[in-house]
Enzyme design. Structure first.
Site, PDB file in Angstrom:
ATOM      1  N   ASP A 150       0.834  -1.206   0.000  1.00 52.20           N
ATOM      2  CA  ASP A 150       0.000   0.000   0.000  1.00 52.20           C
ATOM      3  C   ASP A 150       0.867   1.254   0.000  1.00 52.20           C
ATOM      4  OD1 ASP A 150      -2.061  -1.694   0.048  1.00 52.20           O
ATOM      5  OD2 ASP A 150      -2.866  -1.100   2.016  1.00 52.20           O
ATOM      6  N   ARG A 192     -30.702   3.889 -11.401  1.00 55.72           N
ATOM      7  CA  ARG A 192     -31.823   3.390 -12.191  1.00 55.72           C
ATOM      8  C   ARG A 192     -32.997   4.383 -12.227  1.00 55.72           C
ATOM      9  NH1 ARG A 192     -35.846  -0.428 -13.395  1.00 55.72           N
ATOM     10  NH2 ARG A 192     -37.036  -0.289 -11.503  1.00 55.72           N
ATOM     11  N   CYS A 224     -58.832   2.951  25.496  1.00 49.31           N
ATOM     12  CA  CYS A 224     -57.575   3.390  24.877  1.00 49.31           C
ATOM     13  C   CYS A 224     -56.475   3.428  25.946  1.00 49.31           C
ATOM     14  CB  CYS A 224     -57.768   4.771  24.255  1.00 49.31           C
ATOM     15  SG  CYS A 224     -56.222   5.464  23.641  1.00 49.31           S
ATOM     16  N   LYS A 236     -29.942 -15.978 -17.111  1.00 52.73           N
ATOM     17  CA  LYS A 236     -30.154 -15.191 -18.325  1.00 52.73           C
ATOM     18  C   LYS A 236     -29.945 -16.057 -19.560  1.00 52.73           C
ATOM     19  CE  LYS A 236     -28.276 -11.190 -15.980  1.00 52.73           C
ATOM     20  NZ  LYS A 236     -27.181 -10.261 -15.799  1.00 52.73           N
ATOM     21  N   CYS A 267     -55.673   7.550  26.196  1.00 53.93           N
ATOM     22  CA  CYS A 267     -56.619   8.576  26.675  1.00 53.93           C
ATOM     23  C   CYS A 267     -57.781   7.964  27.450  1.00 53.93           C
ATOM     24  CB  CYS A 267     -57.116   9.417  25.501  1.00 53.93           C
ATOM     25  SG  CYS A 267     -58.181   8.492  24.380  1.00 53.93           S
ATOM     26  N   CYS A 308     -59.562   3.848  18.648  1.00 52.41           N
ATOM     27  CA  CYS A 308     -59.865   4.954  19.554  1.00 52.41           C
ATOM     28  C   CYS A 308     -60.352   6.088  18.669  1.00 52.41           C
ATOM     29  CB  CYS A 308     -58.588   5.355  20.313  1.00 52.41           C
ATOM     30  SG  CYS A 308     -58.728   6.968  21.119  1.00 52.41           S
ATOM     31  N   GLU A 323     -24.080  -3.536 -10.600  1.00 51.02           N
ATOM     32  CA  GLU A 323     -24.585  -3.303  -9.254  1.00 51.02           C
ATOM     33  C   GLU A 323     -23.505  -2.666  -8.385  1.00 51.02           C
ATOM     34  OE1 GLU A 323     -27.639  -4.290  -9.261  1.00 51.02           O
ATOM     35  OE2 GLU A 323     -28.279  -4.612  -7.204  1.00 51.02           O
ATOM     36  N   GLU A 341     -25.881 -16.360 -12.673  1.00 50.63           N
ATOM     37  CA  GLU A 341     -25.107 -15.349 -11.934  1.00 50.63           C
ATOM     38  C   GLU A 341     -25.668 -15.237 -10.526  1.00 50.63           C
ATOM     39  OE1 GLU A 341     -25.442 -11.687 -14.138  1.00 50.63           O
ATOM     40  OE2 GLU A 341     -24.592 -12.592 -15.931  1.00 50.63           O
ATOM     41  N   LYS A 396     -27.268 -12.884  -7.588  1.00 46.04           N
ATOM     42  CA  LYS A 396     -28.019 -11.626  -7.561  1.00 46.04           C
ATOM     43  C   LYS A 396     -27.467 -10.775  -6.426  1.00 46.04           C
ATOM     44  CE  LYS A 396     -32.611  -9.687  -7.796  1.00 46.04           C
ATOM     45  NZ  LYS A 396     -32.472  -8.691  -6.742  1.00 46.04           N
ATOM     46  N   ASP A 412     -26.947  -7.858  -3.848  1.00 46.44           N
ATOM     47  CA  ASP A 412     -27.927  -7.031  -3.151  1.00 46.44           C
ATOM     48  C   ASP A 412     -27.395  -5.609  -3.030  1.00 46.44           C
ATOM     49  OD1 ASP A 412     -30.193  -6.367  -1.908  1.00 46.44           O
ATOM     50  OD2 ASP A 412     -29.764  -7.379  -0.016  1.00 46.44           O
ATOM     51  N   TYR A 424     -22.657  -6.389 -15.169  1.00 46.15           N
ATOM     52  CA  TYR A 424     -23.237  -7.596 -15.762  1.00 46.15           C
ATOM     53  C   TYR A 424     -23.958  -7.339 -17.080  1.00 46.15           C
ATOM     54  CZ  TYR A 424     -26.864  -5.752 -12.606  1.00 46.15           C
ATOM     55  OH  TYR A 424     -27.716  -4.935 -11.919  1.00 46.15           O
ATOM     56  N   CYS A 484     -56.714  12.356  21.123  1.00 44.64           N
ATOM     57  CA  CYS A 484     -55.880  11.413  21.883  1.00 44.64           C
ATOM     58  C   CYS A 484     -54.406  11.744  21.595  1.00 44.64           C
ATOM     59  CB  CYS A 484     -56.230   9.992  21.429  1.00 44.64           C
ATOM     60  SG  CYS A 484     -55.085   8.744  22.035  1.00 44.64           S
ATOM     61  N   SER A 523     -36.103  -3.952 -14.514  1.00 46.78           N
ATOM     62  CA  SER A 523     -35.688  -4.790 -13.395  1.00 46.78           C
ATOM     63  C   SER A 523     -36.085  -6.239 -13.729  1.00 46.78           C
ATOM     64  CB  SER A 523     -36.260  -4.278 -12.087  1.00 46.78           C
ATOM     65  OG  SER A 523     -37.553  -4.704 -11.952  1.00 46.78           O
ATOM     66  N   LEU A 524     -35.979  -7.136 -12.778  1.00 49.02           N
ATOM     67  CA  LEU A 524     -36.196  -8.551 -13.085  1.00 49.02           C
ATOM     68  C   LEU A 524     -37.446  -9.068 -12.401  1.00 49.02           C
ATOM     69  CD1 LEU A 524     -32.551  -9.874 -12.500  1.00 49.02           C
ATOM     70  CD2 LEU A 524     -33.680  -9.556 -14.694  1.00 49.02           C
ATOM     71  N   LYS A 530     -35.067 -15.996  -6.291  1.00 54.00           N
ATOM     72  CA  LYS A 530     -34.777 -15.416  -4.980  1.00 54.00           C
ATOM     73  C   LYS A 530     -34.575 -16.507  -3.928  1.00 54.00           C
ATOM     74  CE  LYS A 530     -35.160 -11.408  -3.999  1.00 54.00           C
ATOM     75  NZ  LYS A 530     -36.113 -10.328  -4.073  1.00 54.00           N
ATOM     76  N   TYR A 537       2.174   2.016  -3.400  1.00 52.76           N
ATOM     77  CA  TYR A 537       1.110   2.561  -4.261  1.00 52.76           C
ATOM     78  C   TYR A 537       0.854   4.033  -3.898  1.00 52.76           C
ATOM     79  CZ  TYR A 537      -3.363   3.076  -6.653  1.00 52.76           C
ATOM     80  OH  TYR A 537      -4.374   3.527  -7.471  1.00 52.76           O
ATOM     81  N   ASP A 538       0.774   4.307  -2.572  1.00 53.84           N
ATOM     82  CA  ASP A 538       0.533   5.693  -2.140  1.00 53.84           C
ATOM     83  C   ASP A 538       1.648   6.607  -2.622  1.00 53.84           C
ATOM     84  OD1 ASP A 538      -1.749   4.915  -1.006  1.00 53.84           O
ATOM     85  OD2 ASP A 538      -1.003   4.875   1.067  1.00 53.84           O
TER      86      ASP A 538
HETATM   87  S1  IVH Z   1     -29.666  -8.143 -14.811  1.00 49.56           S
HETATM   88  C1  IVH Z   1     -32.461  -6.309 -17.955  1.00 49.56           C
HETATM   89  N1  IVH Z   1     -28.014  -9.355 -13.161  1.00 49.56           N
HETATM   90  O1  IVH Z   1     -31.500  -6.992  -9.407  1.00 49.56           O
HETATM   91  C2  IVH Z   1     -31.775  -7.043 -16.846  1.00 49.56           C
HETATM   92  N2  IVH Z   1     -29.490  -7.750 -12.247  1.00 49.56           N
HETATM   93  O2  IVH Z   1     -34.405  -7.278  -9.171  1.00 49.56           O
HETATM   94  C3  IVH Z   1     -31.179  -6.169 -15.845  1.00 49.56           C
HETATM   95  N3  IVH Z   1     -29.215  -7.385  -9.839  1.00 49.56           N
HETATM   96  O3  IVH Z   1     -32.398  -4.088 -11.193  1.00 49.56           O
HETATM   97  C4  IVH Z   1     -30.718  -6.761 -14.589  1.00 49.56           C
HETATM   98  N4  IVH Z   1     -27.565  -8.805  -9.536  1.00 49.56           N
HETATM   99  O4  IVH Z   1     -30.238  -4.046  -9.760  1.00 49.56           O
HETATM  100  C5  IVH Z   1     -29.003  -8.454 -13.281  1.00 49.56           C
HETATM  101  N5  IVH Z   1     -26.474 -10.476 -11.844  1.00 49.56           N
HETATM  102  C6  IVH Z   1     -27.443  -9.588 -11.956  1.00 49.56           C
HETATM  103  C7  IVH Z   1     -27.916  -8.844 -10.842  1.00 49.56           C
HETATM  104  C8  IVH Z   1     -28.960  -7.941 -11.036  1.00 49.56           C
HETATM  105  C9  IVH Z   1     -28.353  -7.910  -8.954  1.00 49.56           C
HETATM  106  C10 IVH Z   1     -30.243  -6.381  -9.483  1.00 49.56           C
HETATM  107  C11 IVH Z   1     -30.399  -5.248 -10.480  1.00 49.56           C
HETATM  108  C12 IVH Z   1     -31.806  -5.348 -10.962  1.00 49.56           C
HETATM  109  C13 IVH Z   1     -32.457  -6.062  -9.817  1.00 49.56           C
HETATM  110  C14 IVH Z   1     -33.740  -6.742 -10.263  1.00 49.56           C
END
Ligand code: IVH
Length: 654
Positions: A31, A130, A400, A283, A403, A416, A167, A107, A109, A111, A219, A421, A80-81, A307, A34-35
């Site tokens: 480190d 988004r 209540c 996908k 009151c 109530c 993400e 893949e 997901k 969070d 992704y 109150c 979104s998905l 999920k 690098y610094d």
């Molecule tokens: S693909 C058109 N891949 O989950 C497809 N989304 O519930 C676009 N997310 O809005 C999303 N990991 O924010 C994709 N491996 C992954 C993901 C992912 C997390 C999130 C993303 C999306 C949300 C949908």
């Protein structure tokens, strides 16, 4: 004298080291070394500010804080998905498009929060959240603080436009360290890594973001507005090759039928990952097959989130409190021994109503299962059976707890009806000041309770008559805190109309209905004159909500409250992005390339435009995509204004 070529060599070296450190987990130097390199670059830049390159690591943090985030239209909507919760549902999802046998990419997901980043001629140009999928917030400066993300792509001939999506997240360990620092500074801790990442990403001061350990996995790749690479797994490979961070756990699988293997491979390692995942994403790999599947209004039919089940924990009920809500409903609330469920500490869980509590048979001292799914409010799902004697069930109250008024029973609700109150007043005011309502900082439950019990406030409007003396005389309030509250109150006098309507707490009028009312009536005075017929014509407003609104606008106290607030200086914000297109009656025709028709239609309606399916005398604008057909000729002959998709995107972005 150092020459410019050396400066550029140092930049390349810094970028090589950062990539090895952040993306390959393989530090090549210490480190300190690098610094020292960064320090050297800084020194050269101090002597030669004219050389500073946008790819320099020093350009990741700019000193300027912004007043507010700029809203920008996405060049390609961010969908979104859809979710599934079992292998059967997953197979059925792809079967709908006849693609249950298609090759997939599996893949994790992540969070975190979705982000869209644009590189122009290889230079990171803009990063957007988004938002509503069509328009996001510009968070470019904050995204630049993520060191694993190249500011400039090291390509000889970069395509003019590269769009990458992924993400933004925070590691679990970094989140704990950040929360410890928050607590040391007397600041409230974040509930979970996702919230910490969200708060950091949307910071207006990127200097603060720079000290927050944000990370990113990408992704999705578009090159010159079309999906990049031969197929999805190729897109991931290309991004890896360009030193863009891609999650290492993604993996091609033969078909949805094999998805369970991946699920069983990931689930056991889930907790040992450095970051939180809340499921898996599958996908379709092939772009032609993706096109064949297409989209629904909100999500692709070629990708789906599988999920994980909600997390459970066991705790003990310490007490059951009867809470009086802002509409007078009495709710039993269990105080439990603090327990972590899905990354959040839970110490208080609503039992919803007495019927529900009896159905679950929850009693004081019981061991209970506590569940929390995603961002959802925690719930008690059941009692852990035991052989020892238990406490008796809590009886329905007759008076209540605050009151002492006799309570009324309406189906599952015990209420109530005393509007004076003190708990109801407190909760009404707490709702009024809450973030999605008037968003007044510094007025928490205990301060409002004190103000109400001292008879200093009886309604939200009374907040605006508070002064420094009466506030700073309260226990635990100094002059500085009093000033902060007074400032926050002053600032809140300029709300949007929908936030104000929501803040009033009309029964069953939530955020969506408040927006509908604000969009339609445009001013609060007009809403006060609303009649049943007009209200019932509005989307979201059924007979019950309509009756609640009418009762509310007929109450003298409503008019009094509004007058007092106008007297205090209430002035509504001009609607932004809302009714800007209210003058338009439009028809969409032909194939649009960036937006789908439903997205375009939603975006127009959200801004007040009326969208029709047929050309008629009413119609003012025709939005014509590719191969528009007979509608275009008809519209031209009627003198209707013709807009292109590009014109539409510009209108939406305004
Ligand atoms: S693909 C058109 N891949 O989950 C497809 N989304 O519930 C676009 N997310 O809005 C999303 N990991 O924010 C994709 N491996 C992954 C993901 C992912 C997390 C999130 C993303 C999306 C949300 C949908």
């Amino acid at each position: 004298m150092i020459d410019q070529a050396i400066y550029h060599q140092l930049l390349q070296e810094a970028s090589r080291l950062a990539n090895a450190y952040y993306n390959d987990d393989n530090p090549l130097v210490s480190d300190d070394e690098y610094d020292a390199l960064i320090h050297r670059i800084l020194q050269i830049e101090n002597n030669h500010p004219e050389w500073i390159s946008s790819s320099s690591p020093t350009q990741r943090i700019l000193a300027m804080a912004r007043d507010k985030a700029e809203k920008v239209a996405h060049s390609i909507p961010m969908r979104s998905l859809d979710n599934v919760f079992s292998l059967e549902q997953l197979i059925a999802f792809f079967k709908k498009s006849n693609l249950e046998k298609a090759e997939l990419v599996a893949e994790v997901k992540l969070d975190g929060l979705a982000i869209s980043i644009e590189y122009i001629n290889g230079h990171l140009n803009r990063a957007l959240t988004r938002g509503d999928g069509l328009v996001g917030e510009d968070v470019t400066q904050n995204i630049k603080t993520i060191r694993a993300l190249p500011l400039v792509l090291n390509l000889d001939n970069p395509p003019q436009s590269i769009l990458v999506r992924g993400e933004v997240y925070m590691n679990k360990a970094d989140f704990i360290t950040l929360n410890q620092a928050q607590e040391r500074k007397g600041l409230p801790p974040f509930a979970n890594p996702r919230n910490a990442a969200a708060g950091s990403l949307r910071q207006l001061d990127s200097q603060i973001t720079a000290n927050r350990p944000l990370r990113i996995f990408l992704y999705q790749l578009f090159i010159n507005n079309a999906p990049g690479g031969k197929n999805h797994s190729d897109a991931l490979e290309i991004m890896r090759k360009w030193h863009l961070p891609v999650n290492p756990l993604s993996q091609p699988i033969d078909s949805s039928i094999d998805a369970q293997n991946y699920y069983e491979h990931i689930l056991p390692v889930r907790d040992s990952l450095a970051y939180e995942i809340d499921g898996l994403v599958f996908k379709i790999n092939d772009y032609t097959q993706q096109d064949q599947a297409g989209y629904t209004q909100k999500s692709p039919k070629w990708a789906v989130a599988y999920k994980f089940p909600a997390k459970n924990a066991v705790s003990r009920v310490l007490s059951i409190e009867l809470q009086v809500g802002r509409t007078g409903v009495i709710t039993p609330v269990a105080h439990i021994e603090p327990v972590i469920v899905g990354g959040v500490t839970v110490s208080c869980v609503t039992l919803h109503n007495f019927e529900d509590m009896y159905k679950k048979d929850v009693r004081i001292n019981d061991q209970v299962w506590v569940k929390r799914a995603g961002d959802v409010i925690p719930e008690i799902t059941g009692v852990v059976p035991k052989n020892a004697p238990r406490q008796p069930l809590l009886a329905r109250p007759t008076h209540c707890p605050t009151c002492r008024q006799t309570l009324t029973f309406e189906s599952t609700f015990i209420r109530c009806t005393n509007l004076d109150c003190s708990d109801q007043i407190t909760r009404r005011i707490l709702h009024f000041v809450s973030r999605k309502a008037m968003n007044i900082d510094g007025l928490g439950l205990s301060l409002i309770q004190q103000l109400v019990s001292e008879n200093l406030i009886l309604s939200p409007a009374d907040l605006y008559s508070l002064n420094r003396d009466c506030l700073s005389n309260l226990p635990r309030m100094g002059k500085k805190s009093a000033d902060n509250v007074l400032n926050a109150l002053q600032q809140s006098l300029n709300p949007s109309l929908d936030a104000f309507i929501f803040a009033l707490g009309i029964r069953e009028v939530g955020i969506a209905a408040s927006k509908t009312l604000a969009n339609h009536f445009q001013t609060f005075d007009q809403l006060l004159k609303a009649d049943e017929k007009t209200l019932l014509q509005l989307h979201d407003i059924g007979p019950q909500i309509c009756a609640n609104i009418l009762a509310f606008i007929q109450m003298p106290s409503t008019h009094q409250l509004y007058q007092n607030m106008v007297f205090a200086g209430l002035k509504f914000k001009k609607p932004v992005n809302k009714q800007t297109l209210a003058h338009m009656h439009c028809v969409l025709t032909g194939k649009l390339s960036v937006l789908s028709r439903p997205d375009a239609s939603d975006a127009l309606s959200a801004r007040g435009a009326h969208v029709h399916t047929q050309i008629s005398a009413k119609v003012t604008h025709l939005i014509a995509g590719e191969s528009p057909g007979s509608k275009l000729a008809k519209a031209k002959s009627m003198g209707i204004t013709i807009l292109t998709e590009q014109d539409l995107l510009e209108l939406i972005a305004k």
